[in-house]
Design an enzyme around this catalytic site. Structure first.
Site, PDB file in Angstrom:
ATOM      1  N   GLU A 288      28.130  38.473  38.253  1.00  0.00           N
ATOM      2  CA  GLU A 288      28.012  39.909  38.492  1.00  0.00           C
ATOM      3  C   GLU A 288      29.330  40.629  38.258  1.00  0.00           C
ATOM      4  O   GLU A 288      29.360  41.817  37.961  1.00  0.00           O
ATOM      5  CB  GLU A 288      27.631  40.163  39.956  1.00  0.00           C
ATOM      6  CG  GLU A 288      26.243  39.811  40.322  1.00  0.00           C
ATOM      7  CD  GLU A 288      26.064  40.014  41.807  1.00  0.00           C
ATOM      8  OE1 GLU A 288      25.575  41.086  42.199  1.00  0.00           O
ATOM      9  OE2 GLU A 288      26.454  39.114  42.581  1.00  0.00           O
ATOM     10  N   PHE A 289      30.438  39.924  38.497  1.00  0.00           N
ATOM     11  CA  PHE A 289      31.735  40.595  38.483  1.00  0.00           C
ATOM     12  C   PHE A 289      32.756  39.970  37.538  1.00  0.00           C
ATOM     13  O   PHE A 289      33.684  40.632  37.117  1.00  0.00           O
ATOM     14  CB  PHE A 289      32.330  40.616  39.904  1.00  0.00           C
ATOM     15  CG  PHE A 289      31.384  41.187  40.922  1.00  0.00           C
ATOM     16  CD1 PHE A 289      31.061  42.541  40.902  1.00  0.00           C
ATOM     17  CD2 PHE A 289      30.786  40.375  41.871  1.00  0.00           C
ATOM     18  CE1 PHE A 289      30.173  43.072  41.820  1.00  0.00           C
ATOM     19  CE2 PHE A 289      29.897  40.903  42.794  1.00  0.00           C
ATOM     20  CZ  PHE A 289      29.581  42.250  42.777  1.00  0.00           C
ATOM     21  N   SER A 290      32.602  38.684  37.224  1.00  0.00           N
ATOM     22  CA  SER A 290      33.647  38.019  36.451  1.00  0.00           C
ATOM     23  C   SER A 290      33.509  38.365  34.973  1.00  0.00           C
ATOM     24  O   SER A 290      32.436  38.713  34.481  1.00  0.00           O
ATOM     25  CB  SER A 290      33.581  36.506  36.656  1.00  0.00           C
ATOM     26  OG  SER A 290      32.308  36.017  36.295  1.00  0.00           O
TER      27      SER A 290
ATOM     28  N   GLU B 147      45.006  30.472  32.192  1.00  0.00           N
ATOM     29  CA  GLU B 147      45.110  31.240  33.440  1.00  0.00           C
ATOM     30  C   GLU B 147      46.101  32.395  33.361  1.00  0.00           C
ATOM     31  O   GLU B 147      46.837  32.688  34.302  1.00  0.00           O
ATOM     32  CB  GLU B 147      45.451  30.303  34.616  1.00  0.00           C
ATOM     33  CG  GLU B 147      44.402  29.202  34.778  1.00  0.00           C
ATOM     34  CD  GLU B 147      44.506  28.438  36.094  1.00  0.00           C
ATOM     35  OE1 GLU B 147      45.417  28.723  36.886  1.00  0.00           O
ATOM     36  OE2 GLU B 147      43.642  27.570  36.321  1.00  0.00           O
ATOM     37  N   GLY B 148      46.123  33.066  32.218  1.00  0.00           N
ATOM     38  CA  GLY B 148      46.948  34.270  32.098  1.00  0.00           C
ATOM     39  C   GLY B 148      48.426  34.015  31.952  1.00  0.00           C
ATOM     40  O   GLY B 148      49.227  34.934  32.066  1.00  0.00           O
TER      41      GLY B 148
ATOM     42  N   LEU C  88      49.870  32.722  29.184  1.00  0.00           N
ATOM     43  CA  LEU C  88      50.338  32.764  27.801  1.00  0.00           C
ATOM     44  C   LEU C  88      50.081  34.101  27.115  1.00  0.00           C
ATOM     45  O   LEU C  88      50.766  34.439  26.156  1.00  0.00           O
ATOM     46  CB  LEU C  88      49.651  31.662  26.984  1.00  0.00           C
ATOM     47  CG  LEU C  88      49.895  30.218  27.425  1.00  0.00           C
ATOM     48  CD1 LEU C  88      49.108  29.262  26.557  1.00  0.00           C
ATOM     49  CD2 LEU C  88      51.379  29.892  27.373  1.00  0.00           C
ATOM     50  N   GLY C  89      49.102  34.841  27.573  1.00  0.00           N
ATOM     51  CA  GLY C  89      48.779  36.087  26.905  1.00  0.00           C
ATOM     52  C   GLY C  89      47.468  36.650  27.414  1.00  0.00           C
ATOM     53  O   GLY C  89      46.929  36.188  28.424  1.00  0.00           O
TER      54      GLY C  89
ATOM     55  N   TYR D 183      30.392  20.745  45.191  1.00  0.00           N
ATOM     56  CA  TYR D 183      30.848  21.996  45.794  1.00  0.00           C
ATOM     57  C   TYR D 183      30.830  21.842  47.299  1.00  0.00           C
ATOM     58  O   TYR D 183      29.856  21.353  47.859  1.00  0.00           O
ATOM     59  CB  TYR D 183      29.821  23.063  45.402  1.00  0.00           C
ATOM     60  CG  TYR D 183      30.414  24.385  45.041  1.00  0.00           C
ATOM     61  CD1 TYR D 183      30.698  24.690  43.716  1.00  0.00           C
ATOM     62  CD2 TYR D 183      30.672  25.342  46.015  1.00  0.00           C
ATOM     63  CE1 TYR D 183      31.226  25.918  43.383  1.00  0.00           C
ATOM     64  CE2 TYR D 183      31.209  26.560  45.676  1.00  0.00           C
ATOM     65  CZ  TYR D 183      31.487  26.847  44.360  1.00  0.00           C
ATOM     66  OH  TYR D 183      32.017  28.056  44.028  1.00  0.00           O
TER      67      TYR D 183
END
Lengths: 631, 663
Positions: free
Chosen positions: A279-281, A341-342, A344-345, A551
């Site tokens: 819904e949000f990702s 995970e953000g 590198l760019g 999980y």
């Protein structure tokens, strides 16, 4: 290629499919889906201020909670009669009374409706530290026309994901380091400009997609002294083209899951990628964390779905030159991007596989006398490679929990039937209600094959003592996936905190790992002074040839504890140690972020760390992408 | 239960209840037929004993082993599998409640005749009951008598606690009817000297692991491996210990509770038999007839028996920071692989820890103290002197933390004379003088036979002293170390202390790696009783402490002497290469010669246990090396090393500091 007849048939299926999605996700669908545009960013520039209708506005605060999960209008509460209800209109559960939730809640946690821990009602901007702005950067940014903001609310929204400690602090009105500026690029070229300016002025960039991280990945490193700019990709949300010949779609990476699925459904397609957070990702977030979707058995995980990725780095843009379905061109550069995970760019555009919307979908469920037999059944299903789109096995505690979320039934007849079923399973079949567990199933495909497939799976289940338990139970199981995150907020109103975490593990260790980790949680809680027995439960959510994804849900009543979040973190730490000691992985799909960094070295070896570091050093020598995740 | 049941409390330690008291008051039959509903392990997957066997036989582990063997020797795997099934059948237990009831009835009768009381600590059983529900439990009693085996199951039955399956030696199985009764009471049978029989090891270890893994039942085994014939704790055996712990290493269970159980006898049924065995008279083969002949023991009084169930020890706690369970992440857990060094070291330490805990929970009888004094006065002593010294020793033992069953309401002299009369087979008081009893001469009456006759009684007496040894052993080692050390400096004494621990680590239980703590403990005990003072870096004997120190040295003296005798024999008399079979009789006859000539007073060297311990110690210290030649083990002597050890032990040279890093 597609004849008229075909496409109208596809339209019909798409409509039906939409209804199904709306069914398990959204109550009604009155928003316009994002437009499919083949034009590029420049053409867009003219209508930059015209409203683009997507689910996620720039000002998230208009529809989202600032200190909890999801939409502002949707939440659980105990009404004046002490009955639980779910507010709003968005979900199937919305507006319903859940008569047994209170008893389950009080019984499981030893909590009481008398003991409340309400959250700070409003976000007080004065409590947010003033932004450290890099004026030169802003001066250069203005002429580009890319919108930006340094309002406290905008910044706070982008300073956190949904880890327990993050939400707990927000509820208490505490804010740590938050980004100093938020920018909203609307296309790849905007991102190129922003990254160039960031390099030029040495500001720290943190990409922000859907904000559903549960690995502390979005937390601003407190030691960061540069100005931190949050790069919100939510406005890069167009489907740029659909290639019906190759069944691919080229999509801007900021699009969020439900919008992507809805828009593709309009054309009779789907990606089939449905992580619980869909819904949000956002698409970019999925790529950056190596996301996994509930229906990966048919469609694959994100790494199986992407065909082409474009990412803007401080060194320039990285992408492949063609869309060949598989290449032998050295190590796959996509795998530097997947899970980065953000660090590198910014992932800006992704070409991913699409499939025609399936003709038929059917839920199902199986009750097993014990978790052991349930796992044995899942293993057999995986061995025979006949897993349905989704197959999940809940342990007994989750089975009980699922029952507590049953809405009030309108007709006496339904509950009579329920009673009969329960009688049949527990008395006639001799299942122990405190040991039995349930698997939920979702089949997809053309009708005939689904029915055939269904029979095959139920036959296997029968060999392990499994008993078909109806479509309703199955469907409710999947619906719970979407509302369970809302439940944590309810718990937090009454001294109950908790979270989920996951791992992947070889088949032969699944049972041992589940038992040991659950037991470790119970033991650690006791040792750390938790006054009430915790909820410590698990489910097997994915099957693979060589193992499964597990999980865990873990929650406890923290009355009487001085620093509940610290206790929580100690227990979670111990649980992760236990997972690793039992042959489980550091993460199956949540990622590492900063929460699990400490275990990276042992997980991938020193040389592995060195390889990743050298890539980082080459791509981003000045640590512009300075969220400090992963390494 | 009923208020009339009396509790006995030992120095504010554990509460003991006499379980025979109720048996004397109510029907044995209704006790045997009472409802039996023990709380099982929460994770237990109930299965029959035949299903258990099937699980073992079909295990991936056995499949691997069978494949491997088949590849090595070319035998078809079906044949090996059949063989494995045969082994399993011979081995496996067949626990049946009916037989437990039968045993319960019989034992009620027998125990009431043999013992005055069977004291059991209630709280220990409550703790056990709790522990059984949580995690798989391993019951680890010490082993002093065949009665141990029966009495535990009897107690657990009485307390409504799950009956264990028990590892027993194959000879027991040989007793036709009795073997079957034992099997149905939960015993499973293990061959002695399994040696290199790979398949047997595989079947046994998988059987044991499966019992632990599935929580089938509590498992009971003797970590000392054998019944201790000297009544002194034996160096633990590690094979079975490893098998029961391995499921924890591999994450197959969350935790395992090890429950040390200390069984103390006022008087051991087999006392004279044990002494004979130690002297090389072979023990009669266990047979049903033998058991019937043993009926005469039923007419004797064996006093009180204490069974103390210790605190469950969590393997998980012990392993914290010592075992990295991730070592199994990269290979199938069923694959037969050699255990890693850290696992082996952990198993060794754990086994020693358990034996140490067994020792700590032993309940000493007054007779043990009297025997300790008598052993230092083998020529006999005045009753008054014995009484006075025993009382003195009682205070010392209590100060050292011993648990003593000394009836508080009786005058001391009465306690002692009643102890003496219970043990009239060992010593008697005649005309105010206490003397060791000698067996009636049976044969030729040769001087050798005389020594042996005397030796039987001395070793019997020694065995009761041995029950108390653990209380004194650390201070005693310190006392000897202070005598042999070059100076009174702490570090010099510590070096000698460590050396002595290393030499005697097969004789007494020292937990590996805890030499420092042992030393500290010994220092603080001796300081507490006023025997030594510790100033700066010096440890010196206090003015009034000399008698205590002399007594403590005398405790160790027989062992020092025995070791020196064997050292001398190996250096001067023995051929440089010998087999194990030759060793024991040769040392025995050598010692006998020395005794006849009056050059040796210690009888301990005649004990085959002591002799074997010396050999093991020398092997460990690299003074003797072992090699295999033509199916036989050969030992080769390194005289230089032995001489050095002997000289160090005598205090002629100082021990090298580095050589005992292993402790």
């Amino acid at each position: 290629m597609a004849s008229n007849c075909n496409s109208s048939e596809r339209q019909r299926i798409a409509q039906q499919r939409l209804k199904i999605i709306a069914g398990h996700l959204q109550k009604d669908d009155d928003r316009e889906p994002p437009r499919i545009l083949a034009n590029d960013c420049k053409a867009e520039a003219s209508d930059r201020n015209s409203s683009r209708t997507s689910t996620m506005p720039k000002r998230r605060q208009e529809i989202m909670k600032w200190n909890g999960w999801g939409y502002s209008d949707s939440r659980f509460l105990f009404n004046k009669k002490g009955q639980a209800e779910f507010t709003g209109k968005r979900y199937r559960l919305s507006g319903m009374i859940l008569p047994s939730l209170k008893d389950w809640f009080e019984g499981t946690f030893g909590a009481s409706l008398q003991h409340k821990t309400p959250a700070t009602p409003v976000l007080n901007s004065r409590d947010v530290q003033p932004p450290t702005l890099n004026e030169a950067f802003i001066q250069d940014l203005k002429p580009t026309g890319i919108p930006f903001s340094h309002e406290a609310e905008d910044r706070v929204f982008r300073a956190h994901g949904h880890c327990l400690h993050e939400i707990f602090a927000l509820r208490e009105g505490r804010f740590g380091r938050v980004p100093d500026l938020v920018v909203w690029p609307s296309c790849h070229n905007d991102v190129v400009k922003i990254v160039e300016l960031a390099c030029k002025h040495n500001v720290c960039l943190i990409p922000y997609g859907g904000g559903t991280s549960v690995s502390s990945a979005l937390e601003c490193p407190p030691e960061e002294t540069r100005s931190i700019v949050s790069l919100d990709t939510s406005q890069m949300n167009r489907i740029l083209w659909i290639d019906e010949k190759n069944l691919t779609a080229h999509v801007e990476a900021g699009i969020i899951g439900q919008d992507l699925e809805r828009a593709l459904n309009e054309s009779g397609y789907c990606t089939g990628h449905e992580p619980d957070s869909m819904e949000f990702s956002s698409l970019g977030g999925w790529v950056a964390t190596r996301a996994s979707g509930m229906k990966k058995n048919i469609y694959g995980n994100i790494e199986d779905l992407v065909v082409h990725i474009k990412m803007v780095t401080p060194r320039g843009v990285i992408e492949k030159s063609c869309q060949g379905p598989r290449m032998s061109t050295g190590p796959d550069i996509h795998h530097f991007i997947l899970g980065s995970e953000g660090t590198l760019g910014v992932i800006t555009e992704v070409t991913m596989k699409i499939r025609p919307v399936p003709e038929y979908q059917k839920y199902g469920s199986v009750v097993f006398p014990s978790f052991e037999q349930g796992v044995a059944c899942l293993r057999e299903v995986a061995k025979q490679r006949c897993a349905p789109a989704s197959i999940r096995l809940m342990d007994n505690a989750q089975f009980q929990f699922g029952h507590a979320l049953k809405p009030q039934v309108s007709s006496i007849f339904t509950s009579f039937l329920d009673g009969l079923k329960k009688f049949y399973i527990t008395k006639f079949k001799g299942f122990d209600p405190h040991r039995l567990c349930v698997a939920t199933l979702l089949f997809e495909g053309d009708r005939e094959r689904v029915l055939q497939h269904e029979k095959q799976v139920y036959d296997i289940a029968a060999k392990f003592g499994g008993l078909a338990a109806g479509e309703d139970n199955g469907q409710r199981g999947y619906m719970l996936t979407f509302v369970i995150a809302y439940l944590r907020d309810l718990g937090m109103d009454y001294y109950v905190i908790g979270e989920s975490f996951e791992t992947s593990v070889p088949w032969d260790r699944v049972l041992d790992l589940c038992r040991n980790v659950k037991e470790r949680i119970v033991r650690e809680c006791k040792e750390k002074g938790v006054q009430f027995p915790p909820l410590s439960t698990c489910r097997v959510t994915q099957t693979y040839d060589a193992g499964a994804c597990v999980y865990f849900y873990f929650a406890f009543n923290y009355r009487g504890l001085g620093d509940p979040v610290h206790v929580y973190e100690q227990v979670e730490h111990a649980a992760r140690e236990e997972i690793l000691a039992n042959g489980g992985s550091l993460s199956h799909h949540h990622g590492v972020g900063k929460l699990r960094k400490q275990w990276m070295q042992e997980s991938i070896s020193n040389v592995g760390m060195g390889m990743l570091k050298s890539v980082k050093d080459y791509v981003d020598p000045d640590n512009i992408f300075g969220n400090r995740n992963l390494l | 239960m009923e208020n009339s049941v009396q509790f006995m409390e030992l120095n504010g330690w554990e509460h003991f209840r006499d379980i025979l008291e109720e048996r004397r008051r109510s029907s044995d039959l209704s006790h045997a037929l009472r409802s039996f509903n023990p709380q099982p392990y929460k994770g237990m997957q109930p299965r029959s004993s035949s299903a258990l066997n099937r699980t073992v036989l079909e295990s991936q582990y056995l499949r691997y082993v069978i494949q491997q063997m088949s590849a090595e020797n070319g035998e078809p795997s079906e044949v090996i599998r059949e063989e494995a099934a045969g082994i399993l059948e011979e081995m496996s237990q067949n626990l049946q409640l009916g037989f437990i009831r039968f045993l319960g009835f019989t034992l009620s009768k027998v125990f009431k005749r043999l013992f005055r009381r069977i004291h059991v600590n209630d709280e220990g059983l409550q703790r056990l009951q709790q522990a059984i529900q949580e995690y798989p439990v391993v019951l680890m009693p010490n082993h002093r008598s065949y009665v141990d085996f029966l009495v535990l199951s009897y107690i657990l039955f009485t307390y409504d606690i799950s009956i264990p399956v028990i590892a027993a030696g194959i000879p027991l199985m040989g007793m036709k009817l009795v073997g079957e009764i034992f099997r149905r009471s939960g015993a499973f049978f293990i061959r002695r000297a399994i040696g290199a029989d790979k398949l047997y090891w595989a079947v046994l270890s998988e059987y044991v692991r499966t019992i632990v893994r599935t929580g089938y039942a509590p498992i009971e085994f003797y970590v000392e491996g054998l019944r201790s014939r000297s009544l002194k704790s034996l160096t633990p055996k590690l094979g079975m210990m490893h098998m029961v712990i391995e499921p924890f290493f591999k994450g197959e269970v969350y935790d395992i509770s090890l429950v040390p159980i200390s069984i103390s006898y006022d008087r051991v049924l087999e006392e004279s038999l044990l002494a004979h065995e130690l002297l090389g008279v072979p023990k009669p083969k266990e047979s049903t007839m033998g058991l019937l002949k043993a009926r005469k023991v039923l007419n004797e009084d064996y006093g009180t028996m204490h069974v103390c169930f210790g605190h469950p020890v969590s393997v998980r706690e012990l392993a914290k920071g010592k075992i990295d369970r991730r070592q199994y992440n990269l290979v199938p857990r069923d694959l037969p692989v050699r255990p890693s060094e850290d696992c082996q070291a952990f198993v060794n330490t754990t086994a020693h820890t358990i034996v140490h805990l067994q020792e700590e929970n032993m309940v000493l009888s007054p007779w043990s103290l009297m025997a300790t004094i008598l052993m230092q006065n083998l020529e006999g002593m005045d009753w008054d002197s014995l009484a006075r010294q025993t009382q003195w020793l009682k205070e010392l033992a209590l100060g050292f933390g011993a648990h003593l069953d000394w009836p508080g309401h009786m005058p001391c002299s009465e306690v002692m004379s009643s102890s003496l009369s219970l043990h009239r087979s060992v010593a008697r008081c005649e005309a105010g003088r206490v003397l060791l009893v000698e067996e009636e001469p049976q044969g030729t009456g040769s001087p050798e036979e005389g020594v042996f006759r005397k030796a039987v009684t001395v070793l019997m007496c020694a065995s009761y002293r041995n029950q108390a040894l653990h209380v004194f052993v650390r201070p005693a080692v310190l006392a000897v170390a202070m005598r042999t050390a070059a100076s009174s400096r702490r570090e010099d004494i510590f070096t000698c202390f460590r050396f002595l621990q290393e030499v005697f680590s097969n004789e007494f239980i020292f937990i590996p790696g805890r030499g420092g703590e042992d030393f500290e403990e010994a220092c603080s005990l001796l300081k507490k009783c006023g025997a030594v003072q510790i100033m700066d870096q010096d440890i010196t004997v206090m003015e009034g402490g000399h008698s205590t120190m002399a007594f403590l040295r005398a405790i160790l003296e027989p062992y020092v002497e025995a070791y020196q005798v064997v050292f001398r024999y190996l250096c001067d008399e023995s051929s440089p290469v010998f087999t194990e079979k030759e060793f024991v009789p040769a040392v025995r006859s050598h010692a006998l010669k020395l005794m006849l000539s009056g050059a040796l007073e210690s009888y301990d060297v005649l004990s085959s246990d002591t002799q074997k311990n010396v050999l093991t110690a020398l092997l460990r210290l690299d003074a003797v090396t072992k090699s295999r030649r033509a199916e036989k083990m050969e030992f080769r002597v390194n005289k230089a090393v032995i001489n050095r050890i002997g000289d160090t032990l005598a205090g002629r040279i100082t021990p090298p500091t580095a050589s005992h890093s292993r402790l």
